[in-house]
Design a protein around this motif. Structure first.
Motif, PDB file in Angstrom:
ATOM      1  N   LEU A 249      -5.723  -0.720  -9.093  1.00  0.00           N
ATOM      2  CA  LEU A 249      -5.303   0.178  -8.017  1.00  0.00           C
ATOM      3  C   LEU A 249      -3.849   0.285  -8.126  1.00  0.00           C
ATOM      4  O   LEU A 249      -3.301   1.383  -8.092  1.00  0.00           O
ATOM      5  CB  LEU A 249      -5.612  -0.544  -6.729  1.00  0.00           C
ATOM      6  CG  LEU A 249      -6.976  -0.574  -6.237  1.00  0.00           C
ATOM      7  CD1 LEU A 249      -7.285  -1.638  -4.910  1.00  0.00           C
ATOM      8  CD2 LEU A 249      -7.560   0.811  -6.057  1.00  0.00           C
ATOM      9  N   LEU A 250      -2.897  -0.559  -8.505  1.00  0.00           N
ATOM     10  CA  LEU A 250      -1.707  -0.386  -8.480  1.00  0.00           C
ATOM     11  C   LEU A 250      -1.252   0.166  -9.823  1.00  0.00           C
ATOM     12  O   LEU A 250      -0.286   1.190  -9.617  1.00  0.00           O
ATOM     13  CB  LEU A 250      -0.714  -2.006  -8.761  1.00  0.00           C
ATOM     14  CG  LEU A 250      -0.674  -2.858  -7.550  1.00  0.00           C
ATOM     15  CD1 LEU A 250      -0.154  -4.189  -8.005  1.00  0.00           C
ATOM     16  CD2 LEU A 250      -0.077  -2.264  -6.189  1.00  0.00           C
TER      17      LEU A 250
ATOM     18  N   SER B  59      -2.872   2.792 -11.006  1.00  0.00           N
ATOM     19  CA  SER B  59      -3.397   3.952 -10.743  1.00  0.00           C
ATOM     20  C   SER B  59      -2.386   4.607  -9.957  1.00  0.00           C
ATOM     21  O   SER B  59      -1.775   5.814  -9.821  1.00  0.00           O
ATOM     22  CB  SER B  59      -4.734   4.033  -9.966  1.00  0.00           C
ATOM     23  OG  SER B  59      -5.649   3.736 -10.884  1.00  0.00           O
ATOM     24  N   ARG B  60      -1.689   3.998  -8.777  1.00  0.00           N
ATOM     25  CA  ARG B  60      -0.632   4.401  -7.806  1.00  0.00           C
ATOM     26  C   ARG B  60       0.601   4.673  -8.734  1.00  0.00           C
ATOM     27  O   ARG B  60       0.896   5.531  -8.355  1.00  0.00           O
ATOM     28  CB  ARG B  60      -0.520   3.392  -6.863  1.00  0.00           C
ATOM     29  CG  ARG B  60       0.657   3.442  -5.880  1.00  0.00           C
ATOM     30  CD  ARG B  60       0.628   4.824  -5.128  1.00  0.00           C
ATOM     31  NE  ARG B  60       1.930   5.226  -4.611  1.00  0.00           N
ATOM     32  CZ  ARG B  60       2.435   4.948  -3.296  1.00  0.00           C
ATOM     33  NH1 ARG B  60       1.341   4.415  -2.513  1.00  0.00           N
ATOM     34  NH2 ARG B  60       3.269   5.810  -3.043  1.00  0.00           N
TER      35      ARG B  60
ATOM     36  N   HIS C  79       0.237   7.883 -10.611  1.00  0.00           N
ATOM     37  CA  HIS C  79       0.261   8.976  -9.827  1.00  0.00           C
ATOM     38  C   HIS C  79       1.731   9.336  -9.387  1.00  0.00           C
ATOM     39  O   HIS C  79       1.938  10.498  -9.649  1.00  0.00           O
ATOM     40  CB  HIS C  79      -0.650   8.657  -8.465  1.00  0.00           C
ATOM     41  CG  HIS C  79      -0.831   9.836  -7.675  1.00  0.00           C
ATOM     42  ND1 HIS C  79       0.335   9.915  -6.576  1.00  0.00           N
ATOM     43  CD2 HIS C  79      -1.327  10.979  -7.456  1.00  0.00           C
ATOM     44  CE1 HIS C  79       0.167  10.969  -5.925  1.00  0.00           C
ATOM     45  NE2 HIS C  79      -1.020  11.562  -6.417  1.00  0.00           N
ATOM     46  N   ASP C  80       2.487   8.321  -9.096  1.00  0.00           N
ATOM     47  CA  ASP C  80       3.840   8.672  -8.504  1.00  0.00           C
ATOM     48  C   ASP C  80       4.535   9.033  -9.561  1.00  0.00           C
ATOM     49  O   ASP C  80       5.708   9.814  -9.400  1.00  0.00           O
ATOM     50  CB  ASP C  80       4.268   7.621  -7.798  1.00  0.00           C
ATOM     51  CG  ASP C  80       3.610   7.182  -6.659  1.00  0.00           C
ATOM     52  OD1 ASP C  80       2.745   7.955  -5.992  1.00  0.00           O
ATOM     53  OD2 ASP C  80       4.308   6.273  -5.854  1.00  0.00           O
TER      54      ASP C  80
ATOM     55  N   ASN D 269       7.860  -2.488   0.015  1.00  0.00           N
ATOM     56  CA  ASN D 269       6.570  -1.811   0.011  1.00  0.00           C
ATOM     57  C   ASN D 269       6.454  -0.932   1.451  1.00  0.00           C
ATOM     58  O   ASN D 269       5.867   0.105   1.945  1.00  0.00           O
ATOM     59  CB  ASN D 269       5.374  -2.420  -0.236  1.00  0.00           C
ATOM     60  CG  ASN D 269       5.002  -2.671  -1.525  1.00  0.00           C
ATOM     61  OD1 ASN D 269       4.592  -1.872  -2.412  1.00  0.00           O
ATOM     62  ND2 ASN D 269       5.654  -3.811  -2.214  1.00  0.00           N
TER      63      ASN D 269
ATOM     64  N   THR E 196      -8.753   2.821  -2.098  1.00  0.00           N
ATOM     65  CA  THR E 196      -8.491   3.693  -3.062  1.00  0.00           C
ATOM     66  C   THR E 196      -6.942   3.197  -3.453  1.00  0.00           C
ATOM     67  O   THR E 196      -6.267   2.482  -3.017  1.00  0.00           O
ATOM     68  CB  THR E 196      -8.508   5.160  -2.398  1.00  0.00           C
ATOM     69  OG1 THR E 196      -7.505   5.050  -1.378  1.00  0.00           O
ATOM     70  CG2 THR E 196      -9.921   5.628  -2.190  1.00  0.00           C
ATOM     71  N   PRO E 197      -6.601   4.105  -4.551  1.00  0.00           N
ATOM     72  CA  PRO E 197      -5.164   3.646  -5.125  1.00  0.00           C
ATOM     73  C   PRO E 197      -4.076   4.000  -4.045  1.00  0.00           C
ATOM     74  O   PRO E 197      -2.771   3.208  -4.148  1.00  0.00           O
ATOM     75  CB  PRO E 197      -4.827   4.620  -6.401  1.00  0.00           C
ATOM     76  CG  PRO E 197      -6.168   4.663  -6.803  1.00  0.00           C
ATOM     77  CD  PRO E 197      -7.279   4.843  -5.615  1.00  0.00           C
ATOM     78  N   ARG E 198      -4.254   4.944  -3.099  1.00  0.00           N
ATOM     79  CA  ARG E 198      -3.180   5.191  -2.260  1.00  0.00           C
ATOM     80  C   ARG E 198      -2.898   4.227  -1.311  1.00  0.00           C
ATOM     81  O   ARG E 198      -1.845   4.397  -0.666  1.00  0.00           O
ATOM     82  CB  ARG E 198      -3.395   6.508  -1.562  1.00  0.00           C
ATOM     83  CG  ARG E 198      -4.612   6.413  -0.509  1.00  0.00           C
ATOM     84  CD  ARG E 198      -4.548   7.856   0.145  1.00  0.00           C
ATOM     85  NE  ARG E 198      -5.831   7.907   1.208  1.00  0.00           N
ATOM     86  CZ  ARG E 198      -7.114   8.225   0.896  1.00  0.00           C
ATOM     87  NH1 ARG E 198      -7.250   8.500  -0.299  1.00  0.00           N
ATOM     88  NH2 ARG E 198      -7.932   8.276   1.948  1.00  0.00           N
TER      89      ARG E 198
ATOM     90  N   ALA F  49      -2.845   1.080  -2.285  1.00  0.00           N
ATOM     91  CA  ALA F  49      -2.327  -0.216  -3.075  1.00  0.00           C
ATOM     92  C   ALA F  49      -1.381  -0.949  -2.359  1.00  0.00           C
ATOM     93  O   ALA F  49      -1.288  -2.364  -2.196  1.00  0.00           O
ATOM     94  CB  ALA F  49      -2.221   0.187  -4.443  1.00  0.00           C
TER      95      ALA F  49
END
Length: 217
Positions: free
Chosen positions: A11-12, A14-15, A18-19, A118, A179-181, A183
């Motif tokens: 998950l991390l 993927s986040r 994405h960023d 975070n 979901t990754p968002r 994380a």
């Protein structure tokens, strides 16, 4: 649903991917344009695009190393100035967000620093039209076991928090697929437990969390 360490790492990753996709993609596009462009003015615009995208990528990587990784040295404490600089770098890209820093401690325990970073990222993302982000943190003494209290205040023309992120901050994994968002929210909940999140009122949203050092023995 239970999340295994491997799932959480996925998950991390993927986040983060994405960023970073947008600024790294802009770098690639800028290089392609520069290779074919002969007009001096347009070449300068390409160079400006490359410089901006490189700075954004570097700022995000510095923030992610501190917020998710093992940056900050081998000790148990993180310099609070590093946290502030990382947040300032993250907020410098995209919509304009003013930072108010109300953390008086010189250092923060690494887990508490990750909670603060975070929460700042989540609150900053909620300021969809820019605004102001005030971050406060207080490190308690022996009388309260060294608990670190963190408060983040987001104020702007429009403040929107993803319902899944709110649910994860309050309840953790819940019963729905993660979901990754979410994380970052899951990491905060894992380290600090339930986070208090206010409803947006007068274009203001408050986040409150507390990290308690583990007891020995």
């Amino acid at each position: 649903m239970p999340i295994t360490p491997a799932d959480f790492a996925s998950l991390l990753c993927s986040r983060l991917c994405h960023d970073l996709l947008s600024p790294v993609g802009a770098l690639n596009n800028g290089l392609e344009l520069l290779a074919d462009e002969t007009d001096p003015a347009m070449r300068q615009r390409c160079l400006d695009l490359l410089s901006e995208s490189a700075k954004t990528s570097a700022n995000k990587l510095k923030f992610f190393r501190l917020a998710f990784g093992a940056a900050g040295g081998f000790g148990e404490q993180v310099d609070a100035r590093e946290c502030r600089a990382a947040i300032e770098g993250l907020l410098s890209s995209g919509r304009k967000v003013e930072l108010g820093w109300l953390v008086e401690a010189d250092t923060l325990p690494k887990p508490a620093a990750k909670v603060l970073l975070n929460l700042a990222m989540i609150a900053g993302d909620a300021l969809v039209r820019g605004g102001r982000l005030d971050i406060g943190g207080e490190v308690g003494g022996e009388e309260n076991g060294g608990q670190v209290e963190i408060v983040v205040r987001a104020e702007g023309p429009r403040v929107i928090l993803d319902p899944d992120i709110r649910r994860t901050l309050s309840d953790g994994e819940g019963d729905e697929a993660v979901t990754p968002r979410v994380a970052a929210a899951l990491l905060i909940h894992t380290l600090a437990g339930s986070v208090q999140v206010s409803e947006p009122g007068d274009n203001v949203m408050l986040f409150g969390a507390a990290w308690q050092p583990p007891t020995s023995g």
